[in-house]
Each structure stands twice: as C-alpha cells, then as structure tokens.
Design an enzyme around this catalytic site. Structure first.
Site, mmCIF file in Angstrom:
data_model
loop_
_atom_site.group_PDB
_atom_site.id
_atom_site.type_symbol
_atom_site.label_atom_id
_atom_site.label_comp_id
_atom_site.label_asym_id
_atom_site.label_seq_id
_atom_site.Cartn_x
_atom_site.Cartn_y
_atom_site.Cartn_z
ATOM 1 N N ASP A 22 -46.243 -25.158 39.680
ATOM 2 C CA ASP A 22 -46.299 -26.009 40.441
ATOM 3 C C ASP A 22 -46.952 -25.970 42.112
ATOM 4 O O ASP A 22 -46.511 -25.196 42.385
ATOM 5 C CB ASP A 22 -45.732 -26.913 40.405
HETATM 6 C C1 FRU Z 1 -41.682 -28.283 37.428
HETATM 7 C C2 FRU Z 1 -41.052 -27.963 38.021
HETATM 8 C C3 FRU Z 1 -39.858 -28.296 38.956
HETATM 9 C C4 FRU Z 1 -39.354 -27.733 39.728
HETATM 10 C C5 FRU Z 1 -40.246 -26.321 39.688
HETATM 11 C C6 FRU Z 1 -39.235 -25.159 38.893
HETATM 12 O O1 FRU Z 1 -42.400 -27.427 36.272
HETATM 13 O O2 FRU Z 1 -39.636 -28.208 36.293
HETATM 14 O O3 FRU Z 1 -39.360 -29.674 38.231
HETATM 15 O O4 FRU Z 1 -38.744 -27.649 40.310
HETATM 16 O O5 FRU Z 1 -41.356 -26.029 38.189
HETATM 17 O O6 FRU Z 1 -40.256 -23.698 38.793
#
Ligand code: FRU
Length: 540
Positions: A22
């Site tokens: 992300d």
């Molecule tokens: C989305 C996610 C979020 C989390 C992060 C962990 O891709 O699962 O919900 O905060 O990635 O890396």
C-alpha cells in the site's frame, strides 16, 4: 522460467528492490511530495513491514530516503501497517498508522508520529510520542480487523477520522473516531457507513467539487463547496477498491450514497490490478491525487528470483464526472514531461479483421492516446441478458479473439513481431440493453496471449463505460511500461491496470498495433504514441 530484467518497470514507482504494498500518507510539504509505502526490507515477499519513504519535486522523479517508521515501540513491535497523513492547522504534518502489538495474532492499534524537525522539507525523522497507542479496539470491535486510519478532517472544533473494520458476519464498516486535541480519541457509536461486503481495508473519505470541476478540495473543507463526498473501501475478500458518491451528514456523522444500491454496484477506481489506494489533496496545484498499489501477477518464486514485487500505479488526478454519478481519473500532467519521440496516425480506416502496426518508435515504454470512430452502431452485438450486468464475465466469454459486430477494436500492446504474444486493450459495443437507448460499451484488457511463459496469472479485466457514444467516438489512453499496461477509457471514465510478462515482446522487440476484430469498419481518427523517458527512480 528465465526472468528478463527488461520486465522491470521504468516510470512506475518502485524501490530498488524487495516487496512493496500500500501507498501510505502521501503529502505535500515545503515544495516536496512525499510517498511512504508498505515495504519489506528483507525480501520480495510480504513481511517485516516498515514504512519506506521517498520524496519528489514533481511526482515523477523519486529519491529514496531511509524508512520513516519502523517497529520500535510496544504498540508497533510486530508491524507498522497502513495509515495516512493529516496537516494540522499550524502546518505540521502528522502520521496516523496501524501498529501490530502482539506476535501471535495480528492485534491492531493506532499510533501517531510527528516530524522531529519541521524545518526539514524532507521530513527524514519521525517521532512517536509516549501517549501511543492513541486508539485501541474496545469491547465489541474485532481487534484483528481494525486498521488503516484515514486522513483526519476537522469541523466544529473536532477532528474525525475513519478506521476500517468488519462487524457481524461480514459487514464492512468504517468507524468514526473524534478528538479535540489529536491525542484523546473517542468512537462515535454509529459507524459512518457499512455494507455487506466483507472487511473494509484502507478506507478513504473526501469532499469533491461540483460535478465536472477538476479542482480538488482539502479534506477539511466544509460548507457549500463540499456538497458531495466519495467513500472508498478496499475489499479484502475480492481484492479491489470500490467507491460510492454521496453526501455527508455532519450532525449525524453519517455518509449516505446517492445511489441506494451503490454499495452493491461496486463502481471501481480500476477494474484491473489496483488495490489499497489512497488520495491526498495537493495544495500546490489544487487537485486531488490518487495513488494505488499494483501487485505482481507472476509467481511468488519469480518475484523472489527478480528480487522485487509490486509497483505503484501512475498518480491520477480525480474529480467528479459532469454526470455527478462517478469519478473521472487522469494521469497527472507531470507524466507528459517524460514524453519523447512520437508518431501520429490520422484518419486511418481499419477494416474488419485487420490490424495495423504503429512503427517508427520503441513501445516497450510508451504513452499512447487514440480516438476511434465507428460510422454506425447498427451491427452491434446483442447483449446476453445473463451477462448484461457483469463486465468481467462478459469479457471472459467474449475476449479479444472472439469476433464481434462493432468491436472488439483497440490496441495490441507489448506484442511480438509474429503477434504470438500480445496484450489486447479494447472496446466492444452492444445494442442498447432492454429499456435503454444507449449502446452498452465494454472496455477490456485481455492478457491471455500476453506471454509464452506458462505459469502466469492472466485474468481478463473489464468494466462498462458509461458514455454517450452516439457520435461514434471513443478515446483510449494506455501507459505501457514493460510489465504494466495502465489504460484510461473515454477520458478516464473506466480504468484498467494489468500486469503482463512477455517473453518475446520486451525491449526493442515490443510492438504496438491497432486491431479491429468486428464486422464493421473502425476509423482511427487520431493516434499519437510517445516513447517515454526513464525518470530518476529511487536510485535504481
Ligand atoms: C492492505 C493491507 C492493509 C494493512 C497492510 C499491511 O493491502 O492489508 O489493510 O494495513 O496491507 O501491509
């Protein structure tokens, strides 16, 4: 399989190596754009998550700094997960993020961090105050599904932010927390919104200008300019980002989608590989910019062999379509600075079954803009009522190789000279659905022939394009970057990002064609293809 280094993207955001997911806390500060992102410093698979940090003057050329947030306190010891930035009224940027504080289960709490030195425009050091964690899951909240705080917005002396979660059997939910001082946060009993979709990751909530106006709004803007809001959620179960357009009732602290069935219709930012996205307001150019993550569609073993996995999509400006019913998205204008040598084709008729190569430039890294014109819609196929509402299945059944009436027409990108390998990005028109008077326009990316390498995930991606094609015209833009094809239909009404891994169509051997697989002539009114230069990309 043999991993061709020519598959690494050039102008899409990537660190030098390792896994990314992300985008986090994009922000603008003292002349610099900042992008943080979920990063594994130890390898090309998910794990050991820290916040990597890069800065840019133009959102195109990037310089990597050392990670901004790493596990260091009890409340983030087992992971620093996604979060967002908020600008305080005195101009201080703050970061709010999810910390994992237990090794056995992914127990989630929210933390805050402040810049150590506000006079450093690069914001290199971040401090975590001792009052962390600032939000913990109280009774009734699923502590293992409680994450990804949004940018906070302020009204009537209170800050508010959202946290994504799930309640009951499978209700995605966006909880609202309020604070006066940014330290003590209390939950508003009723969530801002919820729907029977499964867990909501990475919520995003922001006001948009009146329909058709491109200008963006700061997240805290209120009053007449902020009549409409967008709520976006990332569907953990289905791995895509969907949004609704609606209104925000401040007094009740509730969001109401304009279309009561909006949560079921799943209007998406992108109908392809695009997840966990986040917008921010850019005060320098008064626009709202969307960042989204595209993972690989290669095998995890190949990711490890390549040493990298994941890219960020090209940042997109987002604004409300003149209809008010959906957003429009367009690559930020800065991307055009990378355009080099170009070739233009004008008024070229493509006969049924014909394809035409666009020659005279390399197209492994290219930007292509094209306007197609169909002279008559009379020969359009009729729409199978079974598939009428399901673009994905429709395209699965009628891929690029299935002859149609009006269409399939579009581009073959990253194609080999013998066209054994090719990724099709195309439109297909259908006669008006029952009760309607507008032809149905389907936009598809079909990567089923994109590579001779057998072990790839090659889903066709598709979305409907809500456009009036009565003048016969429709436009397409594709950003091609070695292993990514990012396409914008009808001026950004429908977008599809797809990852492909050609084995022949790499480097100088990648070709570009226009094709027509229908029974009616299609005219290329105008096509321009540009070679794209490679920007500075985190030292790679
Ligand atoms: C989305 C996610 C979020 C989390 C992060 C962990 O891709 O699962 O919900 O905060 O990635 O890396």
């Amino acid at each position: 399989s043999i991993i061709d280094p020519l598959l690494r993207t050039g102008y899409h955001f990537q660190p030098r190596k390792n896994w990314i997911n992300d985008p986090n806390a994009p922000l603008y500060y003292k002349g610099w754009y900042h992008l943080f992102y979920q990063y594994n410093p130890k390898g090309a698979v998910w794990g050991n998550i820290v916040w990597a940090h890069s800065v840019s003057r133009d959102l195109i050329n990037w310089m990597a700094l050392k990670p901004a947030i790493e596990p260091s306190i009890a409340s983030d010891k087992y992971g620093c997960w996604s979060g967002s930035a908020t600008m305080l009224p005195d101009g201080t940027p703050t970061i709010m993020y999810t910390g994992v504080n237990r090794p056995d289960v992914n127990y989630q709490v929210q933390n805050v961090a402040y810049p150590r030195n506000k006079s450093d425009p690069l914001l290199r050091e971040w401090d975590k105050p001792s009052h962390n964690p600032i939000i913990v899951p109280k009774a009734g909240i699923n502590a293992t599904q409680f994450r990804d705080p949004t940018t906070a917005w302020r009204a009537g002396g209170h800050w508010r932010l959202l946290i994504g979660s799930v309640t009951g059997p499978a209700h995605g939910v966006a909880y609202v927390y309020r604070s006066r001082d940014f330290k003590r946060w209390t939950r508003v009993e009723r969530p801002l919104h919820s729907a029977a979709t499964g867990m909501w990751e990475c919520p995003d909530f922001y006001p948009v200008e009146a329909a058709g106006r491109r200008e963006g709004l700061d997240t805290s803007v209120s009053g007449r300019r902020a009549r409409k809001y967008v709520l976006k959620n990332s569907l953990d179960l289905r791995r895509y980002d969907y949004y609704t357009v609606g209104t925000y009732d401040r007094r009740a602290e509730r969001y109401v989608p304009d279309d009561p069935a909006g949560d079921e219709r799943h209007l998406r930012y992108d109908y392809g590989n695009f997840y966990a996205s986040k917008t921010f307001y850019d005060p320098a150019k008064r626009r709202r910019i969307l960042w989204g993550w595209a993972n690989e569609s290669d095998t995890s073993a190949d990711d490890v062999a390549k040493g990298w996995a994941g890219i960020q999509a090209i940042p997109r400006t987002v604004w409300l379509d003149p209809s008010g019913k959906q957003l429009l998205q367009w690559p930020i204008e800065e991307v055009e600075a990378l355009r080099g040598k170009s070739v233009t084709v004008k008024d070229r008729v493509i006969k049924p079954g014909q394809h035409v190569e666009v020659t005279g430039l390399q197209t492994a890294q290219a930007d292509v803009e094209v306007t197609f014109e169909v002279s008559s819609l009379a020969g359009a196929e009729s729409l199978d009522p079974e598939l009428a509402g399901d673009a994905q299945r429709l395209c699965g059944a009628r891929g690029a190789a299935v002859e149609g009436g009006v269409g399939p027409f579009g581009l073959w990108v990253l194609a080999s000279a013998d066209r054994q390998e090719r990724t099709a990005v195309f439109f297909r028109l259908f006669r008006p659905a029952r009760g309607g008077d507008k032809p149905v326009v389907l936009m598809c990316t079909d990567p089923t022939k994109s590579s001779l390498n057998p072990n790839l995930y090659q889903p066709t991606f598709a979305g409907f394009v809500d456009t009036d094609i009565s003048d016969g015209k429709i436009s397409l833009r594709s950003l091609i970057d070695r292993s990514v094809v990012e396409s914008f239909g009808a001026g950004g009404k429908t977008c599809i990002l797809s990852r492909v891994y050609p084995s022949l169509a790499t480097g100088k051997n990648a070709r570009l064609y226009v094709f027509n697989g229908g029974k009616a002539d299609v005219k290329v009114s105008r096509l321009t293809a540009w070679e794209m230069k490679k920007p500075l990309m985190n030292g790679a």
